[in-house]
Motif scaffolding. Structure first.
Motif, PDB file in Angstrom:
ATOM      1  N   GLY A  78       0.830  -1.196   0.000  1.00 45.33           N
ATOM      2  CA  GLY A  78       0.000   0.000   0.000  1.00 45.33           C
ATOM      3  C   GLY A  78       0.865   1.247   0.000  1.00 45.33           C
ATOM      4  O   GLY A  78       1.902   1.295   0.668  1.00 45.33           O
ATOM      5  N   LEU A  79       0.459   2.238  -0.746  1.00 43.15           N
ATOM      6  CA  LEU A  79       1.048   3.570  -0.665  1.00 43.15           C
ATOM      7  C   LEU A  79      -0.007   4.462  -0.033  1.00 43.15           C
ATOM      8  O   LEU A  79      -1.079   4.667  -0.603  1.00 43.15           O
ATOM      9  CB  LEU A  79       1.441   4.089  -2.048  1.00 43.15           C
ATOM     10  CG  LEU A  79       2.044   5.502  -2.067  1.00 43.15           C
ATOM     11  CD1 LEU A  79       3.365   5.541  -1.309  1.00 43.15           C
ATOM     12  CD2 LEU A  79       2.232   5.992  -3.502  1.00 43.15           C
TER      13      LEU A  79
ATOM     14  N   LEU B  39       7.672  -0.616  -5.365  1.00 40.80           N
ATOM     15  CA  LEU B  39       6.773  -1.502  -4.628  1.00 40.80           C
ATOM     16  C   LEU B  39       6.302  -2.654  -5.502  1.00 40.80           C
ATOM     17  O   LEU B  39       6.243  -3.812  -5.052  1.00 40.80           O
ATOM     18  CB  LEU B  39       5.576  -0.715  -4.091  1.00 40.80           C
ATOM     19  CG  LEU B  39       5.859   0.261  -2.945  1.00 40.80           C
ATOM     20  CD1 LEU B  39       4.676   1.180  -2.705  1.00 40.80           C
ATOM     21  CD2 LEU B  39       6.218  -0.489  -1.664  1.00 40.80           C
ATOM     22  N   ALA B  40       5.956  -2.364  -6.741  1.00 40.94           N
ATOM     23  CA  ALA B  40       5.520  -3.430  -7.650  1.00 40.94           C
ATOM     24  C   ALA B  40       6.636  -4.434  -7.878  1.00 40.94           C
ATOM     25  O   ALA B  40       6.399  -5.649  -7.912  1.00 40.94           O
ATOM     26  CB  ALA B  40       5.068  -2.819  -8.978  1.00 40.94           C
TER      27      ALA B  40
ATOM     28  N   ALA C 142       8.982  -5.324   1.901  1.00 39.61           N
ATOM     29  CA  ALA C 142       9.124  -3.895   2.174  1.00 39.61           C
ATOM     30  C   ALA C 142      10.579  -3.464   2.118  1.00 39.61           C
ATOM     31  O   ALA C 142      10.907  -2.405   1.560  1.00 39.61           O
ATOM     32  CB  ALA C 142       8.521  -3.555   3.535  1.00 39.61           C
ATOM     33  N   LEU C 143      11.463  -4.264   2.690  1.00 36.93           N
ATOM     34  CA  LEU C 143      12.883  -3.930   2.673  1.00 36.93           C
ATOM     35  C   LEU C 143      13.424  -3.937   1.243  1.00 36.93           C
ATOM     36  O   LEU C 143      14.142  -3.015   0.825  1.00 36.93           O
ATOM     37  CB  LEU C 143      13.655  -4.914   3.558  1.00 36.93           C
ATOM     38  CG  LEU C 143      15.107  -4.576   3.903  1.00 36.93           C
ATOM     39  CD1 LEU C 143      15.547  -5.318   5.152  1.00 36.93           C
ATOM     40  CD2 LEU C 143      16.083  -4.911   2.765  1.00 36.93           C
ATOM     41  N   ILE C 144      13.075  -4.953   0.481  1.00 35.03           N
ATOM     42  CA  ILE C 144      13.534  -5.026  -0.914  1.00 35.03           C
ATOM     43  C   ILE C 144      13.008  -3.833  -1.708  1.00 35.03           C
ATOM     44  O   ILE C 144      13.743  -3.197  -2.481  1.00 35.03           O
ATOM     45  CB  ILE C 144      13.083  -6.350  -1.555  1.00 35.03           C
ATOM     46  CG1 ILE C 144      13.802  -7.530  -0.908  1.00 35.03           C
ATOM     47  CG2 ILE C 144      13.337  -6.341  -3.064  1.00 35.03           C
ATOM     48  CD1 ILE C 144      13.243  -8.883  -1.296  1.00 35.03           C
TER      49      ILE C 144
ATOM     50  N   GLU D  41      12.180  -0.856  -0.644  1.00 36.05           N
ATOM     51  CA  GLU D  41      12.867   0.387  -0.298  1.00 36.05           C
ATOM     52  C   GLU D  41      14.274   0.421  -0.884  1.00 36.05           C
ATOM     53  O   GLU D  41      14.740   1.474  -1.341  1.00 36.05           O
ATOM     54  CB  GLU D  41      12.919   0.596   1.208  1.00 36.05           C
ATOM     55  CG  GLU D  41      13.539   1.937   1.571  1.00 36.05           C
ATOM     56  CD  GLU D  41      13.314   2.349   3.001  1.00 36.05           C
ATOM     57  OE1 GLU D  41      14.283   2.790   3.646  1.00 36.05           O
ATOM     58  OE2 GLU D  41      12.160   2.256   3.473  1.00 36.05           O
ATOM     59  N   ALA D  42      14.956  -0.714  -0.887  1.00 37.65           N
ATOM     60  CA  ALA D  42      16.284  -0.762  -1.508  1.00 37.65           C
ATOM     61  C   ALA D  42      16.194  -0.423  -2.993  1.00 37.65           C
ATOM     62  O   ALA D  42      17.022   0.330  -3.531  1.00 37.65           O
ATOM     63  CB  ALA D  42      16.900  -2.140  -1.307  1.00 37.65           C
ATOM     64  N   LEU D  43      15.176  -0.954  -3.674  1.00 36.65           N
ATOM     65  CA  LEU D  43      14.992  -0.650  -5.092  1.00 36.65           C
ATOM     66  C   LEU D  43      14.645   0.820  -5.296  1.00 36.65           C
ATOM     67  O   LEU D  43      15.072   1.438  -6.285  1.00 36.65           O
ATOM     68  CB  LEU D  43      13.901  -1.544  -5.679  1.00 36.65           C
ATOM     69  CG  LEU D  43      14.235  -3.044  -5.743  1.00 36.65           C
ATOM     70  CD1 LEU D  43      13.006  -3.847  -6.139  1.00 36.65           C
ATOM     71  CD2 LEU D  43      15.378  -3.296  -6.724  1.00 36.65           C
ATOM     72  N   LEU D  44      13.883   1.403  -4.370  1.00 37.52           N
ATOM     73  CA  LEU D  44      13.578   2.828  -4.465  1.00 37.52           C
ATOM     74  C   LEU D  44      14.850   3.657  -4.338  1.00 37.52           C
ATOM     75  O   LEU D  44      15.068   4.610  -5.113  1.00 37.52           O
ATOM     76  CB  LEU D  44      12.585   3.226  -3.376  1.00 37.52           C
ATOM     77  CG  LEU D  44      12.308   4.736  -3.255  1.00 37.52           C
ATOM     78  CD1 LEU D  44      11.676   5.284  -4.531  1.00 37.52           C
ATOM     79  CD2 LEU D  44      11.427   5.023  -2.039  1.00 37.52           C
TER      80      LEU D  44
END
Length: 464
Positions: free
Chosen positions: A206-207, A389-390, A448-450, A452-455
């Motif tokens: 969710g965003l 997120l996707a 969630a951690l993955i 954020e790392a991708l972000l």
């Protein structure tokens, strides 16, 4: 394979392999009872801040890491210790501010916990413990994402970083605005990620694009100068409890909808959400009906609510045949997006004064206001986080509203009006934040951690 795809894959792989370490560190944080309430051991907040600072130092990428406090406006007190770390952006890259908090809610009735609240315990794919979800998992999502970036790209990446781990969010963020003012230059960022919300379910990210505000206050109801015998005068003299019950009942219609003139609602489409899901996520008892009208999720995201969250009156063990001269209650009104908390409080106070029965005297005090929030979803950072997120969850994210409040976001908007604010989270609907048996869904944390790392990798590749 393109260089961009190669970078992204490397960051994902590093994030995946770092999950066990992140969970181990999360367990260590959960063991610290970092409760900001004055009645609790305040040294635990210091321990917790020191533990977080050590984790931040361990990433090896920040120019400075410090534990700081700010004054609580209107008092001579200092707020709880927060961790502030900074790293300057290079080569035209953006700066991202990562926020979470290391303080936790009190445990409540320990007898309701299936395992000790500060002993992290894994069972059936969930990590149980106070703060496991809210919000020490948010801290470790940030730390784990930074570690992944460092491992995949090396410590000389160009992205600017600021990390702000607050120490009193659960106790009202009393020094938050002052902390922002004191450290504005260090905290200034192009993007702010607030990792303190939830997800649509344990599989779907969710965003958070809307948050209700909060108008919390205490109300004292007085009808007598002193207590009197309920047998001698009952039936002629209204006691404070009778007046309080009668008054509070005017706050809701027969179906449980809020009946306070001046409290507004927001019109917005909502995803499908059934009564069955509501019962599953809340523990609503068989035979007990939901309250309100309109779509269920719309009642939570877009309409006001009023809850009596505390009462000072004679306890059951001390009950006697006495007319109570005064009763005090604490009322928490959730404010729909689009209305200011000050206007909502004014409407509540006017309603209560207008409906005070028998001429009961009312006094309002300890007013605490936090405005609602609506995210501007048109910015490039929103596009980046939706993509991340996707990719991290393998499922497209859902734009969600939240019935709860994060009042300090209004402070962030005021202090940093040019920043794009992204509200993400590690919780799922079964996390039971603030309740006994709080837990973190381990797969949700991993995703969630993955994500954020991708972000962070996307932001590091972006030139302003």
């Amino acid at each position: 394979m393109s260089e961009i795809a190669s970078r992204s894959d490397a960051v994902r792989d590093s994030a995946e392999t770092g999950i066990p370490r992140a969970l181990a560190d999360l367990g260590d944080l959960v063991r610290i009872p970092s409760i900001a309430w004055p009645s609790m051991d305040q040294q635990q907040l210091v321990r917790s801040a020191e533990a977080v600072a050590a984790l931040v130092e361990g990433t090896g990428v920040f120019d400075s890491v410090a534990i700081k406090r700010a004054a609580i406006p209107g008092t001579e007190e200092l707020g709880q210790p927060a961790v502030l770390a900074t790293r300057a952006a290079r080569n035209g890259r953006p700066t991202v501010l990562l926020y979470a908090h290391h303080d936790v809610q009190p445990i409540g009735d320990e007898a309701l916990w299936e395992t000790p609240p500060f002993q992290p315990t894994v069972r059936e794919g969930r990590l149980y413990g106070r703060g496991a979800a809210d919000d020490k998992a948010g801290i470790m999502a940030h730390i784990g994402a930074i570690r992944a970036l460092v491992e995949a790209l090396g410590p000389d990446f160009d992205l600017g970083l600021a990390l702000f781990i607050e120490g009193e969010e659960e106790y009202g963020s009393r020094s938050f605005a002052q902390f922002l003012s004191d450290n504005a230059d260090a905290l200034r960022a192009d993007v702010i990620v607030v990792a303190d919300s939830g997800n649509w379910d344990d599989r779907t990210p969710g965003l958070t694009v809307s948050l209700r505000g909060n108008a919390r206050f205490s109300m004292r109801v007085r009808t007598l100068e002193h207590a009197s015998h309920s047998g001698m005068f009952g039936g002629a003299v209204p006691d404070a409890m009778m007046a309080t019950i009668t008054l509070l009942a005017t706050l809701w219609d027969a179906d449980g909808s809020v009946a306070v003139a001046g409290l507004t609602s927001r019109e917005a489409e909502t995803p499908e959400y059934t009564e069955t899901t509501l019962r599953s996520e809340t523990g609503l008892l068989d035979g007990v009906s939901p309250i309100g009208d309109g779509s269920i999720i719309g009642r939570i995201w877009n309409k006001p609510s009023v809850t009596v969250i505390g009462i000072d009156a004679t306890d059951v063990a001390s009950a006697s045949n006495t007319l109570a001269p005064e009763v005090t209650v604490v009322i928490s009104a959730r404010v729909a997006p689009g209305q200011s908390a000050a206007d909502a409080y004014a409407a509540m106070a006017a309603h209560l004064r207008a409906h005070s029965p028998f001429g009961a005297q009312l006094e309002f005090f300890d007013v605490d206001l936090g405005n609602p929030f609506l995210v501007d979803t048109s910015g490039w950072a929103v596009r980046d986080v939706r993509e991340a997120l996707a990719e991290g969850y393998g499922v497209d994210p859902v734009d969600i509203g939240v019935g709860g409040s994060i009042p300090f976001i209004a402070d962030l908007v005021r202090e940093f009006p040019g920043a794009q604010i992204l509200v993400t989270g590690v919780e799922d609907p079964h996390s039971r934040a603030h309740s006994p048996n709080e837990s973190l869904h381990l797969d949700t944390f991993r995703h969630a951690l993955i994500s954020e790392a991708l972000l962070l990798e996307k932001l590091d590749a972006r030139t302003l």
